[in-house]
Every structure is written in structure tokens, then in C-alpha cells.
Design a protein around this motif. Structure first.
Motif: not given
Length: 403
Positions: A38-40, A43, A47-48, A52, A59, A61-62
Motif C-alpha cells: 500500500m502507498t501512503q 492508507q 487501513t492496512p 492483512q 502488508v 507500506t514502508d
């Protein structure tokens, strides 16, 4: 969708992100293993945790999260992927993919992914028809990316227009076609050998080598995913048999030789990735050899094992392909070229197992692919899964060339 297909789903910043939840569920229900990135911006819409729960996977994300300490997260995920789906695909991610920008987890991983990609644009009609977006989509198509055209319908802005994300069922159908598309290897009967054979000295001791079988198993997996009918003849390993692959377990070189000769009769392709023992004890005893005060030394007489590729070369037809492996510690190209010629091979995969990270019992490899009358192809050091993809690419090209 094929069982055990590895699908990476990229969710980017669009109100249509909620549809990706249902797409995740449909993919899992179809038998795929799904990991979500997921990109910022995504989100902000979903929600991640929701992904999940549905995917039963963490998930991503970073890029700096460091979820795994023994691998680079975005490279590991890229190598794992069989099919990448970007849905919804915002104008931002489309622009990044088309122009080689990699500044977050999604764009970094997509850049490192060699698997097929399905991009599903979802945005306002004016953004979709902007010249920059049009150019970017054309670039992606030229790069071999599949674009699932957006639909016309009621948009979030409150009016009808083109840019609406197709329903999850439509995306699943497109993904299933990509996952099951015919390849030059579809329906080909392929025999793959893997693992290190064992030659018994007595009931508790044997001669073997450091092969883990990972390279052979990765090749068997890749062949099966490209539509081949795969028989895996495996010496003992600790690996899980790839889904959809028929296993024939063996132990000794003679076991392996017998199984290969039998299977090769009906095979189109043989890939000899097993690390075969070149010698075996002249005598294997039925009882454990005991250490006593009188036997400070023991002499073990060895004799040659069956040369499987040489045996196969005698019965090989013009319509069959044979692929050999050569693990060397010196004079790599000279020794490999000699084996390629003497064993009448169509391809030979050579590696210098004296180099760090190469060869036996590891997760990475670096190989040189040799073919008659062609320049050697040297790969970079990479995961064995990625090396398997490159090896199978060459096998596939050879099949196409031979018709």
C-alpha cells in the motif's frame, strides 16, 4: 487462477481502494497466495489491517520498515511475485512506473519485479485523458505491461465519466487469463532432477555432497508455472514439493539413473540439476563398520557411478532437449564447454561454487548459460528463484527456436 500463484497486489491512492479489498478476497478464494503493498495515499482510504486480515499476510507500506533482517524486503517480494496487480492504479504510480521513479515501497518493488504486471487505472476522466497520463500508459504498454482499461460510470466527483475502476470480478478474470496464458512450455513434459545423491558405505554412513536441491526445485516450480507437466526426480532434501509437480524420490545415483532413463522415454525436456555423486564405495556392507583399537585407519575403495547424461545422450532424439549443470571450482568456461560438447547438451548451466554466495546449500546463485554456437550468458548474483526464471527463459527460447 492457478493454485499457489504468488500475487502481489499494489493498492494506491484512489477512492476505488475499497474495491481492492474484495479483489483480495477473490484472489485468495481462487487459490492464490496474496501479499499487499500500500502507498501512503492508499492508507488514507483503507487501513492496512483490513488487507492483512483478508490476505493472512503482513502488508508492506514502508521500504524502511525492515520486516526481514536476512533479506531486502522489496527485492524479496519482487522475486517472490508471479503476477503483480496494481489496482487501483493512480496517475501517480502510473507516472512513476513509466518514468523509472522508485521512491517508495510500491514503486521500488514494482521496478524490481520481472513477473507480468497488470495495471488497472482508476482516476477522474480529466486526469485519465491528460496528455501526460496518455503518454505514460503508452510507455507501459510498450514495456509489456498489461493495461485493463477503466470503465465509464458514476465517478466520485458526482458525475458520469471514464475512469471508473472495473469491478473486482473483471480484474480477477483478466488476472486469471494472464496466469494461465499459453507459453512455449505449455503442455511440454519436463523431467527435472534435484538434490544430492547418497552412496552408502554402511547402514549409518554415506558419501554425498552439499546440494540442498533448492536450484532444481526452483526450476521445477518455474516450469510448472509456465504450463509444463513436470516430473521432479529428487534425491533426499528438506524441501517441500512444488504444487502441481509429480515427485519421484530416489537416493543413490543408480536409483536416479534408472528413474531418469524411464522418465526420459516420454519427456520433451530433461533438466539435470541434481548434484550426482561421481563415485561410490566398491563395497557397501550390511552392518555398521565399528571403530576398534586395531583399526586406526580405513581404506575406502571407490568406483565410478553411472554417467547419466552420457547414457541419455545415446537415446536422445532430435525432438528432445537436454539441459545439464556443471559445478566447477576452476576453469569454469573450459570445463563447462567440454561437458556441453561431450554430453550433446542443448544448454549447460555452469557455476563456480568456490565463489561467495554461489552454488550449494545457499539461497543465491550466479550462473553462466552455455549453448552450442552461442556466446555464454552470465547472470548476476541473485536469488535462486530469479536464476530459475532466467534459466527457464533460455529453455523456452530454445523450444521456440526448435519449433
Amino acid at each position: 487462477m492457478n493454485n499457489q500463484k504468488h500475487v502481489a497486489l499494489y493498492v494506491t491512492g484512489s477512492i476505488a481502494a475499497y474495491k481492492a479489498l474484495m479483489l483480495t478476497r477473490l484472489l485468495v478464494k481462487s487459490g492464490a497466495e496474496v501479499r499487499v503493498v500500500m502507498t501512503q495515499a492508499a492508507q488514507a482510504f483503507v487501513t492496512p489491517l483490513s488487507f492483512q486480515v483478508l490476505s493472512k499476510q503482513p502488508v508492506a507500506t514502508d521500504v524502511f520498515a525492515g520486516a526481514k533482517t536476512k533479506s531486502v524486503d522489496h527485492i524479496e517480494l519482487a522475486d517472490w511475485t508471479d503476477l503483480a496487480i496494481v489496482a487501483p492504479a493512480s496517475a501517480d504510480i502510473i507516472g512513476k512506473m513509466a518514468n523509472g521513479i522508485a521512491d517508495d515501497m510500491a514503486s521500488l518493488t514494482l521496478m524490481a519485479t520481472t513477473a507480468p504486471k497488470l495495471v488497472v487505472p482508476a482516476m477522474n476522466e480529466h486526469m485519465l485523458t491528460n496528455p501526460a497520463t496518455t503518454r505514460n500508459l503508452a510507455t507501459l504498454k510498450a514495456d509489456g505491461v498489461t493495461i485493463l482499461e477503466p470503465e465509464t460510470g458514476f465517478l466520485a466527483e458526482g458525475y458520469a465519466g471514464r475512469g471508473r475502476m472495473p469491478e473486482p470480478e473483471t480484474i480477477l478474470a483478466a488476472a486469471s487469463v494472464m496466469a494461465t496464458a499459453k507459453t512455449p512450455l505449455t503442455g511440454k513434459r519436463v523431467v527435472v532432477t534435484a538434490g544430492g545423491t547418497r552412496e552408502r558405505i554402511d547402514p549409518v554412513r554415506f558419501i554425498t555432497n552439499d546440494s540442498s536441491g533448492k536450484m532444481g526445485y526452483a526450476i521445477a516450480t518455474e516450469l510448472q508455472q509456465r504450463g509444463a507437466i513436470v516430473t521432479l526426480i529428487s534425491a533426499p532434501t528438506k524441501l517441500t514439493v512444488p504444487a502441481g509437480v509429480q515427485l519421484v524420490p530416489v537416493v543413490s545415483t543408480e536409483d536416479l539413473a534408472s528413474a531418469v532413463v524411464t522418465a526420459f522415454e516420454d519427456a520433451d525436456i530433461l533438466v539435470m540439476a541434481a548434484a550426482v555423486a561421481d563415485f561410490k564405495p566398491a563395497v557397501s556392507v550390511d552392518q555398521k563398520i565399528k571403530k576398534t583399537a586395531d583399526n586406526d585407519q580405513m581404506t575406502l575403495e571407490l568406483v565410478k557411478t553411472t554417467d547419466i547424461l552420457k547414457t541419455v545422450a545415446k537415446v536422445k532424439t532430435s525432438e528432445q532437449l537436454t539441459v545439464g549443470f556443471a559445478a566447477e571450482t576452476q576453469n569454469l568456461i573450459d570445463n563447462a564447454t567440454k561437458k556441453l560438447r561431450e554430453k550433446h547438451l542443448d544448454l549447460l548451466i555452469a557455476n563456480d561454487v568456490s565463489q561467495p554466495g554461489v552454488g550449494f546449500n545457499g539461497d543465491t546463485n550466479q550462473v553462466t548459460i552455455l549453448q552450442p554456437d552461442q556466446a555464454p550468458i552470465k547472470t548476476k548474483l541473485a536469488s535462486k528463484r530469479l536464476i530459475a526464471q532466467q534459466v527457464v527463459d533460455q529453455i523456452s527460447q530454445r523450444v521456440q527456436k526448435e519449433g
